[in-house]
Motif scaffolding. Structure first.
Motif, PDB file in Angstrom:
ATOM      1  N   GLU A 154     -44.114-123.055 -15.130  1.00 22.18           N
ATOM      2  CA  GLU A 154     -44.554-123.717 -13.902  1.00 22.18           C
ATOM      3  C   GLU A 154     -43.391-124.286 -13.100  1.00 22.18           C
ATOM      4  OE1 GLU A 154     -47.659-123.466 -12.905  1.00 22.18           O
ATOM      5  OE2 GLU A 154     -48.026-122.305 -14.737  1.00 22.18           O
ATOM      6  N   HIS A 155     -42.175-123.992 -13.517  1.00 20.79           N
ATOM      7  CA  HIS A 155     -40.989-124.440 -12.786  1.00 20.79           C
ATOM      8  C   HIS A 155     -40.258-123.238 -12.218  1.00 20.79           C
ATOM      9  CE1 HIS A 155     -41.016-128.723 -14.036  1.00 20.79           C
ATOM     10  NE2 HIS A 155     -41.640-128.245 -15.098  1.00 20.79           N
ATOM     11  N   SER A 156     -39.547-123.461 -11.142  1.00 20.12           N
ATOM     12  CA  SER A 156     -38.826-122.371 -10.492  1.00 20.12           C
ATOM     13  C   SER A 156     -37.657-121.889 -11.350  1.00 20.12           C
ATOM     14  CB  SER A 156     -38.298-122.831  -9.131  1.00 20.12           C
ATOM     15  OG  SER A 156     -37.241-123.765  -9.302  1.00 20.12           O
ATOM     16  N   VAL A 157     -37.127-120.747 -10.968  1.00 23.51           N
ATOM     17  CA  VAL A 157     -35.938-120.219 -11.640  1.00 23.51           C
ATOM     18  C   VAL A 157     -34.812-121.239 -11.597  1.00 23.51           C
ATOM     19  CG1 VAL A 157     -34.086-118.504 -11.403  1.00 23.51           C
ATOM     20  CG2 VAL A 157     -36.492-117.784 -11.324  1.00 23.51           C
ATOM     21  N   GLU A 158     -34.585-121.804 -10.415  1.00 25.66           N
ATOM     22  CA  GLU A 158     -33.475-122.749 -10.285  1.00 25.66           C
ATOM     23  C   GLU A 158     -33.722-124.028 -11.076  1.00 25.66           C
ATOM     24  OE1 GLU A 158     -30.999-124.404  -6.509  1.00 25.66           O
ATOM     25  OE2 GLU A 158     -31.062-122.266  -6.967  1.00 25.66           O
ATOM     26  N   ASP A 159     -34.970-124.478 -11.123  1.00 28.77           N
ATOM     27  CA  ASP A 159     -35.276-125.645 -11.950  1.00 28.77           C
ATOM     28  C   ASP A 159     -34.997-125.364 -13.421  1.00 28.77           C
ATOM     29  OD1 ASP A 159     -36.043-127.192  -9.814  1.00 28.77           O
ATOM     30  OD2 ASP A 159     -38.193-126.826 -10.056  1.00 28.77           O
ATOM     31  N   ALA A 194     -28.323-127.991 -17.439  1.00 28.67           N
ATOM     32  CA  ALA A 194     -26.906-128.170 -17.103  1.00 28.67           C
ATOM     33  C   ALA A 194     -26.276-129.266 -17.945  1.00 28.67           C
ATOM     34  CB  ALA A 194     -26.763-128.498 -15.624  1.00 28.67           C
ATOM     35  N   LYS A 195     -25.092-128.956 -18.480  1.00 26.70           N
ATOM     36  CA  LYS A 195     -24.330-129.922 -19.263  1.00 26.70           C
ATOM     37  C   LYS A 195     -22.856-129.595 -19.088  1.00 26.70           C
ATOM     38  CE  LYS A 195     -24.407-129.631 -23.838  1.00 26.70           C
ATOM     39  NZ  LYS A 195     -23.012-129.434 -24.299  1.00 26.70           N
ATOM     40  N   ALA A 241     -40.977-119.324 -12.868  1.00 30.21           N
ATOM     41  CA  ALA A 241     -40.477-118.514 -13.967  1.00 30.21           C
ATOM     42  C   ALA A 241     -41.582-117.717 -14.643  1.00 30.21           C
ATOM     43  CB  ALA A 241     -39.771-119.405 -14.990  1.00 30.21           C
ATOM     44  N   GLY A 242     -42.803-118.256 -14.632  1.00 29.64           N
ATOM     45  CA  GLY A 242     -43.925-117.549 -15.232  1.00 29.64           C
ATOM     46  C   GLY A 242     -44.332-116.301 -14.484  1.00 29.64           C
TER      47      GLY A 242
END
Length: 252
Positions: free
Chosen positions: A105-110, A116-117, A150-151
């Motif tokens: 339920e989140h975008s590719v970029e999310d 990120a680390k 993403a789904g």
């Protein structure tokens, strides 16, 4: 080459991952019987074996996802045996499971940014951090999809996304479990190209596969697992020339 010889040869170089005596059970059934494995820094090692040989179990045990017993599991010289998965991840290990596990339920970029680390260890080695720009450069098919959920991605697109997401954590070691499974041949070729590019960039990779031809195309070294035991370790080129090992342990 014998297992002892290959372990000793890796020990003479910088080792990223060192595993000794790894044992694991599913309930009362033992599935790993003293796995010994060494992955040198900058290598791409393929863990090859038939379905059910213990490849995914080995990966999950190293990543701390399933209980195991080992004499030693170390990452960049630091003991990670018995640590919970989140601490192993913080230590620099990124695991890409075979079922991908995107956040649908989140975008590719999310999906990318949440992982990120900063990679201080990479900067110490003179390597660049992985950023969104680098991910989109490495996986250009993701750029026009960056706002898509993403789904809604295809299997191949999801595979590229989860590899990119793992890299956003700037790991010292990348574990890929069956990255070619269930994908169309053209997508498998694209994944192979990207893994090859990561290898050339100095990323240390351990990938589990039963697709021997895929592995021999991308890997520098191989370890063959059969019935929960490592039965062969050598360079990828040596396995290409060893018809007996391929016939005995890898033919269907």
């Amino acid at each position: 080459m014998s297992i002892d010889n290959i372990v000793n040869s890796v020990n003479t170089t910088d080792s990223s991952l060192s595993v000794a005596g790894l044992t694991a059970f599913y309930g009362a059934s033992q599935v790993l019987f003293g796995i010994d494995l060494e992955v040198g820094r900058g290598q791409c090692m393929a863990l090859l074996g038939r379905n059910g040989a213990g490849k995914s179990t080995t990966m999950k045990a190293i990543a701390g996802i399933m209980p195991s017993i080992a004499k030693k599991i170390s990452l960049e010289g630091n003991d990670i045996d018995g640590l919970p998965p989140y601490r192993i991840a913080r230590a620099g290990l990124a695991f890409v499971p075979e079922d991908r596990q995107v956040f649908p339920e989140h975008s590719v970029e999310d999906n990318l940014t949440l992982a990120a680390k900063a990679g201080s260890a990479l900067r110490h080695e003179g390597r660049e951090d992985w950023t969104l720009d680098r991910i989109y450069h490495a996986f250009p098919l993701l750029l026009p999809l960056r706002t898509r959920l993403a789904g809604q991605l295809s299997g191949g697109e999801q595979q590229m996304l989860v590899i990119g997401r793992a890299l956003m954590g700037n790991p010292t070691l990348l574990l890929l479990d069956e990255p070619s499974e269930g994908l169309a041949p053209v997508i498998v070729q694209q994944i192979a190209v990207q893994i090859g590019a990561l290898r050339k960039a100095g990323t240390t990779i351990l990938l589990a596969e039963q697709n021997m031809h895929f592995c021999l195309h991308v890997a520098s070294h191989v370890a063959v697992i059969d019935k929960g035991r490592i039965v062969y370790c050598d360079s990828a080129q040596a396995l290409r020339n060893n018809d007996e090992i391929k016939r005995r342990y890898l033919s269907v």
